[in-house]
Design an enzyme around this catalytic site. Structure first.
Site, short mmCIF file in Angstrom:
data_model
loop_
_atom_site.label_atom_id
_atom_site.label_comp_id
_atom_site.label_asym_id
_atom_site.label_seq_id
_atom_site.Cartn_x
_atom_site.Cartn_y
_atom_site.Cartn_z
N CYS A 1 -5.55 -2.73 2.68
CA CYS A 1 -5.14 -2.76 4.10
C CYS A 1 -6.32 -2.98 5.05
O CYS A 1 -6.82 -4.08 5.12
CB CYS A 1 -4.35 -1.50 4.44
N LYS B 1 -10.59 2.70 -0.93
CA LYS B 1 -10.62 1.97 0.34
C LYS B 1 -11.89 2.29 1.14
O LYS B 1 -12.17 3.45 1.43
CB LYS B 1 -9.37 2.37 1.13
N GLU C 1 0.84 -1.21 0.00
CA GLU C 1 0.00 0.00 0.00
C GLU C 1 0.87 1.26 0.00
O GLU C 1 1.90 1.31 0.68
CB GLU C 1 -0.86 -0.02 1.27
#
Lengths: 286, 286
Positions: free
Chosen positions: B153, B116, B43
């Site tokens: 993540c 995200k 990431e």
């Protein structure tokens, strides 16, 4: 009192209902004497795992929830010992048959019925022949010692079930189980994936999990035990072997669990508005 | 061709964007030479993990999706090498800032944007200061080699995200990551729970998972690497250490994965009609 102590029971089960009740009752007593407050027997502990085959005669093993003799027996034991017991049983309800469970509190009172939501089917595990998928929805049981989320066996593979019970306020997830090797594929040992799925729930919900499985060979179907308790980070803190009869026990602190769960932030950061796909069978929102 | 081969990259990253691009590019080349077809960098690999602190100046690190130089660079490399690359970047979109990702296919074409969905926040991981929670929803990328589900993540801790991507047809789940020790609680090592959450997704969805993390100490924040690939039963089939720069690789057979996933029956037995609780924040259906 912020601490609660849970035990999982593991035993072989045979064709004699009386002997099985006696055996499980003995283990409940031993675990209670060791300090356990919440004591989890395996799934359908009244007899052999009858779902191994599709056999009409086995429907006769079911009995109504009201007045069920096994529930009555263990309710009395729960009251006597001051412990909480989730009791798995084969329920007949009108023309429907369910894989069901009640939790009795430490005063012997019945906290209500849960019917297994996810029903497996495959060689050696022919549950769809016997059980209608449960209609109670997921629920939690507020007992004297902790609020319990209880799923039944195959439920334990479904993250949706674990998440729902934690959202409802569960402080630990319990899973009575009957799982062993696959008769049609002897090299396919599911023990590790079985534990990992539940350990995943523990981590993702920051909550302890406990599973109680049977052991022994039932006509070529070998149940692998490995009953265990994992803490909220997924460390196995108690575990039985693949062939050991007995119990395993662990203690948890409710306040510490709650604080850590909040600090992780999973329930702060969930995005229900993005979860519509979970309500579909096939990934197509209609 | 039913087989596909995936690699995860692991490296320390420093304050020089050019050096980081060069380093990650070098690892992409090495992995491609070794036969990898789908190559996952960590990431936000353009620089140090800037979310360690809340600092206004760091917003200047963001750039628009259109014409983003890092995407252009790796698109060209993807085309040249014939590999698929998910590219994590800090996106500026009008007045909003997102933690975003695109996947470029093996012909260099851009398969689109994911933002995200789950944004963490805590000491050393102050992402809510920087990123608006993503509004793209979960998606999968149909590449030349496999259909990829890609979360970013913190998404990796959420069973909802893994389930949604698998429902959409993902054949593997990929997670670019930046995770290390907790600066405020040095004894709290999240490496095992981190892997266990994803291994839980692997088992519960019968799908391989792969995560690429950074390594190195960034001003007292030690990233722990441990990038790994797990197969659909949760066995780790490739893993890097806590301080190793390099890549790890594994192959999977799409047809075998599909057959086994069907045989497990998880997607046969799900009960969306009971999952309404998952659409709530607090366990109360209104």
């Amino acid at each position: 009192m912020s601490e609660f102590r849970v035990a999982v029971l593991q035993a072989p089960l045979n064709a004699s209902r009386e002997e099985n009740i006696e055996k499980i009752g003995g283990l409940v007593r031993r675990a209670a004497e060791a300090g356990a407050q919440i004591i989890l027997p395996p799934e359908l502990f009244e007899g052999p795992y009858f779902c191994k085959v599709e056999e009409e005669d086995h429907f006769a093993l079911a009995a109504p929830y009201e007045g069920h003799p096994t529930i009555a027996h263990f309710s009395e034991m729960a009251r006597e010992l001051g412990v909480v017991i989730p009791i798995s049983f084969f329920e007949r309800a009108g023309q429907a048959y369910y894989n069901s469970l009640v939790v009795v509190d430490a005063d012997g009172s019945d906290l209500g019925l849960y019917r297994k939501s996810h029903i497996p089917d495959g060689p050696g595990y022919e549950e769809k022949f016997y059980f209608r998928p449960g209609n109670t929805g997921f629920r939690v049981y507020k007992t004297q010692f902790a609020t319990l989320g209880v799923g039944i066996c195959w439920d334990q593979w479904f993250p949706e079930c674990a998440r729902a019970m934690t959202l409802l306020g569960a402080e630990i997830l319990l899973y009575p189980t009957a799982i062993g090797l696959e008769p049609h594929e002897p090299d396919f040992d599911t023990k590790d994936p079985w534990q990992r799925a539940m350990i995943g729930h523990a981590v993702a919900n920051s909550i302890p999990v406990a599973a109680a499985n049977r052991i022994g060979d039932e006509g070529g179907q070998a149940f692998y035990g490995s009953s265990f308790i994992a803490d909220a980070r997924g460390d196995k803190v108690a575990e039985l072997s693949r062939d050991e009869e007995g119990f395993a026990m662990a203690s948890f602190d409710r306040e510490a669990l709650r604080a850590r769960r909040a600090s992780w932030g999973f329930f702060r950061d969930r995005r229900p508005e993005l979860y519509g796909l979970l309500m579909t069978e096939d990934g197509v929102e209609r």
